[in-house]
Design a protein around this motif. Structure first.
Motif, short mmCIF file in Angstrom:
data_model
loop_
_atom_site.label_atom_id
_atom_site.label_comp_id
_atom_site.label_asym_id
_atom_site.label_seq_id
_atom_site.Cartn_x
_atom_site.Cartn_y
_atom_site.Cartn_z
N VAL A 73 -7.45 3.64 -15.76
CA VAL A 73 -6.40 4.63 -15.96
C VAL A 73 -5.74 4.88 -14.61
CG1 VAL A 73 -5.88 7.01 -16.66
CG2 VAL A 73 -7.60 5.69 -17.90
N GLU A 74 -4.43 4.56 -14.52
CA GLU A 74 -3.71 4.68 -13.26
C GLU A 74 -2.22 4.74 -13.53
OE1 GLU A 74 -4.02 1.08 -10.89
OE2 GLU A 74 -4.52 -0.06 -12.68
N ALA A 75 -1.46 5.07 -12.51
CA ALA A 75 0.00 5.14 -12.63
C ALA A 75 0.57 3.73 -12.73
CB ALA A 75 0.59 5.88 -11.44
N LEU A 76 1.05 3.37 -13.91
CA LEU A 76 1.59 2.02 -14.12
C LEU A 76 3.10 1.98 -14.03
CD1 LEU A 76 -0.69 0.82 -17.07
CD2 LEU A 76 -0.88 0.23 -14.65
N GLU A 106 1.45 9.24 -6.04
CA GLU A 106 1.74 10.62 -5.63
C GLU A 106 2.75 11.28 -6.58
OE1 GLU A 106 2.87 10.45 -1.52
OE2 GLU A 106 0.80 10.69 -0.83
N VAL A 107 3.84 10.59 -6.90
CA VAL A 107 4.83 11.22 -7.79
C VAL A 107 4.26 11.38 -9.19
CG1 VAL A 107 6.84 10.48 -6.47
CG2 VAL A 107 5.95 8.99 -8.25
N TRP A 108 3.41 10.46 -9.60
CA TRP A 108 2.74 10.57 -10.90
C TRP A 108 1.82 11.77 -10.92
CZ3 TRP A 108 3.55 8.38 -15.49
CH2 TRP A 108 2.55 8.40 -16.45
N GLY A 109 1.04 11.93 -9.85
CA GLY A 109 0.07 13.01 -9.78
C GLY A 109 0.67 14.39 -9.72
N LYS A 110 1.91 14.49 -9.27
CA LYS A 110 2.58 15.79 -9.18
C LYS A 110 3.18 16.23 -10.51
CE LYS A 110 3.70 15.33 -4.27
NZ LYS A 110 4.78 15.14 -3.26
N SER A 111 3.13 15.37 -11.50
CA SER A 111 3.71 15.66 -12.82
C SER A 111 2.63 16.03 -13.82
CB SER A 111 4.48 14.44 -13.32
OG SER A 111 3.57 13.43 -13.76
N LEU A 112 3.06 16.30 -15.05
CA LEU A 112 2.12 16.58 -16.14
C LEU A 112 1.72 15.30 -16.89
CD1 LEU A 112 3.76 19.79 -17.68
CD2 LEU A 112 1.88 19.66 -16.02
N PHE A 113 2.30 14.16 -16.53
CA PHE A 113 2.04 12.94 -17.27
C PHE A 113 0.57 12.49 -17.25
CE2 PHE A 113 6.63 12.71 -16.82
CZ PHE A 113 7.00 12.26 -18.07
N PRO A 114 -0.18 12.71 -16.17
CA PRO A 114 -1.60 12.31 -16.21
C PRO A 114 -2.42 13.07 -17.25
CG PRO A 114 -0.87 12.60 -13.94
CD PRO A 114 0.22 13.15 -14.82
N GLU A 173 0.83 -1.20 0.00
CA GLU A 173 0.00 0.00 0.00
C GLU A 173 0.87 1.26 0.00
OE1 GLU A 173 -2.45 -0.60 3.41
OE2 GLU A 173 -3.93 -1.83 2.34
N LYS A 174 1.97 1.24 0.75
CA LYS A 174 2.88 2.39 0.81
C LYS A 174 3.52 2.66 -0.55
CE LYS A 174 5.90 2.28 4.10
NZ LYS A 174 6.81 1.71 5.14
N TRP A 175 3.99 1.59 -1.21
CA TRP A 175 4.64 1.78 -2.51
C TRP A 175 3.63 2.23 -3.57
CZ3 TRP A 175 9.21 2.82 -4.09
CH2 TRP A 175 9.51 2.75 -5.46
N THR A 176 2.45 1.65 -3.55
CA THR A 176 1.43 2.04 -4.52
C THR A 176 1.06 3.51 -4.34
OG1 THR A 176 0.55 -0.21 -4.63
CG2 THR A 176 -0.92 1.58 -5.32
N LEU A 177 0.97 3.95 -3.09
CA LEU A 177 0.66 5.35 -2.81
C LEU A 177 1.78 6.26 -3.32
CD1 LEU A 177 -1.16 7.49 -1.49
CD2 LEU A 177 0.05 7.07 0.67
#
Length: 550
Positions: free
Chosen positions: A516-519, A492-500, A484-488
């Protein structure tokens, strides 16, 4: 075959690409008995299947190889960006050094795996092609199971009405015949402009009589700047330390390339200095404009837009037709620059200056159906001899799901990921002991140079199995809390970028209906190495461990 006849190995690996071969070499040094199951008739992983015209890597030599002097001392790449045949030659060279084929069963496709929780081993089922061309089912046991299947996963073919009616040749780029296809003077359609589409288009455009490209989203291609390498140049770089320096550098950069983001912000530089940098990166070729740029390009929308405008204006100068300029390098960016993996090109944009090459924008003129002779779109109908689906993959997750891996509770990986991908370090899954993944979801994977990522994970596995032998460990499982910690962290790092902000295979949005999720993990290679090392500290408290061989 009785259970007594099923052979037991210390480690069963799947896939004979960079990941499994590197791990095998590490495990052999620990005197572990290993077997690789590979569905292809030879090694190379994706580079066996990638035999379409123009297939080549987008990573410069020397770092697209196993970072081991024993291996690179006796091998020279002939081009800055090696092609598919060069990669096959490389794997043959590695085999001549390591003889990994001795422990590889080619033509063996894994169709299932089941964990025995009492005896602590995996039973792995496979189908294997026999000498007569038939398929024989078999199984092996392994106390440990490593999936080195890569990120390509499952081939994606869009569902288009009438596709089965087409009487010409229809082929996906990942299923290109090993014997090749005669394309001279043929009427050809290419659906898709990702990496394989770009490479195919620029390779076949000069020889076809008609080439029609069906594009959904423009590819922000970067110049490859390809060149040949002489034996003397290669030898000099090995002797003067260039090779070793490059490999050392890859462990310190975001994506495992021999260059990295700049420490300064784009806005700390004058317009003139920015333009000078952008121009030099384009002239150098490769991923420089993507990965050797200012550090805030993927976190600040305005900085990203400035880079895009430079790329756009540079590319538009190479395209003659005004309408095509807007299709291939639009004035308004359709998504942030670099948030879809750019392809490296040699003469891609010049192909569209040829009179027999057309581009159809699928947003304005979607495909309605296939016919016996070709393709009908909203506005027209075209006839073809060959239609190429360069439509990519259901990447990162589907390969694991398709292997039908189940734990002792008969729960599959697909079941575990039904509400979202969950892993620890992109390498283990809670509830599936003694199972490791290489180059899988929630690892750097698509944001890491393949061989370097494989070696980082392989080195970590080496440390794990040193502990397994030393401490007599029979069961190693990640805790739910660690997963759960690693998935979070991945999210989080994905969401802070422009990639989404881009619909890409990086997050599964290229597949209709897929979550659709950070893979991928985009914290960077150094941070990932730190997380791997930290997981083995504090007396292995991050893991559930069972000790004591019987």
């Amino acid at each position: 075959m009785t259970d007594e006849e099923v052979k037991m190995y210390d480690v069963v690996l799947v896939g004979a690409g960079f990941g499994s071969i590197y791990a095998l070499n590490r495990l052999r040094k620990l005197n572990l008995k290993c077997i690789i199951l590979e569905k292809a008739p030879r090694s190379g992983g994706v580079w066996y299947w990638n035999c379409y015209p123009g297939a080549r890597v987008d990573t410069p030599e020397p770092v697209y190889q196993i970072p081991d002097p024993e291996l690179w001392e006796g091998f020279d790449f002939r081009e800055r960006y090696p092609g598919r045949d060069e990669l096959c030659r490389y794997f043959d060279h590695v085999d001549s050094k390591l003889n990994f084929s001795k422990d590889t069963w080619y033509g063996s496709k894994v169709i299932g795996a089941k964990w025995d929780n009492e005896a602590c081993f995996w039973e792995v089922k496979y189908v294997r092609q026999d000498k007569e061309g038939g398929l024989t089912e078999g199984k092996v046991k392994g106390r440990w199971f490593i999936a080195g299947i890569g990120l390509s996963g499952e081939i994606y073919k869009p569902k288009i009405e009438g596709m089965e009616l087409f009487k010409g040749q229809l082929v996906h780029s990942a299923e290109w015949p090993q014997t090749g296809i005669d394309l001279k003077d043929k009427r050809v359609a290419v659906i898709g402009t990702g990496a394989s589409g770009v490479q195919i288009i620029q390779e076949i455009a000069p020889i076809t009589s008609q080439l029609t490209v069906y594009q959904r989203t423009p590819n922000f291609c970067l110049p490859m700047v390809q060149r040949s390498l002489s034996p003397s140049e290669n030898q000099k770089k090995k002797l003067d330390g260039t090779y070793q320096t490059a490999f050392n550098k890859t462990l310190t950069t975001f994506a495992g390339f021999p260059y990295d983001f700049l420490p300064q912000s784009l806005f700390s530089e004058s317009f003139e200095k920015r333009e000078e940098l952008f121009q030099s990166l384009m002239e150098e070729g490769g991923f420089g404009l993507w990965l050797n740029n200012y550090h805030d390009v993927y976190s600040d929308e305005k900085a990203n837009e400035i880079v895009y405008e430079f790329w756009r204006d540079t590319i538009r100068k190479r395209i003659q037709d005004e309408n095509l300029k807007e299709k291939l390098a639009p004035m308004k960016q359709p998504h942030p620059f670099g948030t879809k993996r750019p392809s490296l090109e040699i003469n891609y944009y010049e192909c569209f200056n040829l009179p027999h090459v057309d581009l159809i924008d699928l947003n304005e003129n979607p495909i309605l159906k296939f016919t016996q002779e070709g393709i009908i779109t909203k506005d027209d109908e075209k006839k073809f001899d060959l239609i190429i689906l360069a439509t990519g993959f259901n990447a990162l997750t589907k390969g694991m799901e398709n292997m039908n891996v189940k734990n002792h509770q008969d729960k599959s990986i697909s079941d575990h990921w039904s509400e979202g991908v969950k892993t620890t370090l992109g390498m283990m899954v809670n509830g599936f002991p003694n199972l490791f993944m290489i180059y899988g979801p929630q690892a750097p994977s698509a944001f890491g140079n393949g061989p370097i990522s494989a070696s980082i994970q392989g080195d970590w596995l080496g440390k794990v199995f040193e502990m397994v032998k030393e401490k007599r460990i029979v069961k190693w499982e990640t805790q739910k809390e660690e997963e759960e910690k690693w998935t979070l962290e991945c999210r989080e790092v994905w969401g802070k970028s422009l990639f989404p902000n881009a619909k890409s295979w990086y997050q599964g949005s290229n597949i209709p209906g897929k979550r659709v999720e950070a893979l991928n993990y985009i914290g960077g290679i150094p941070r990932y190495i730190e997380a791997l090392d930290k997981s083995l500290e504090d007396g292995l408290k991050a893991w559930d461990i069972k000790y004591g061989y019987s």
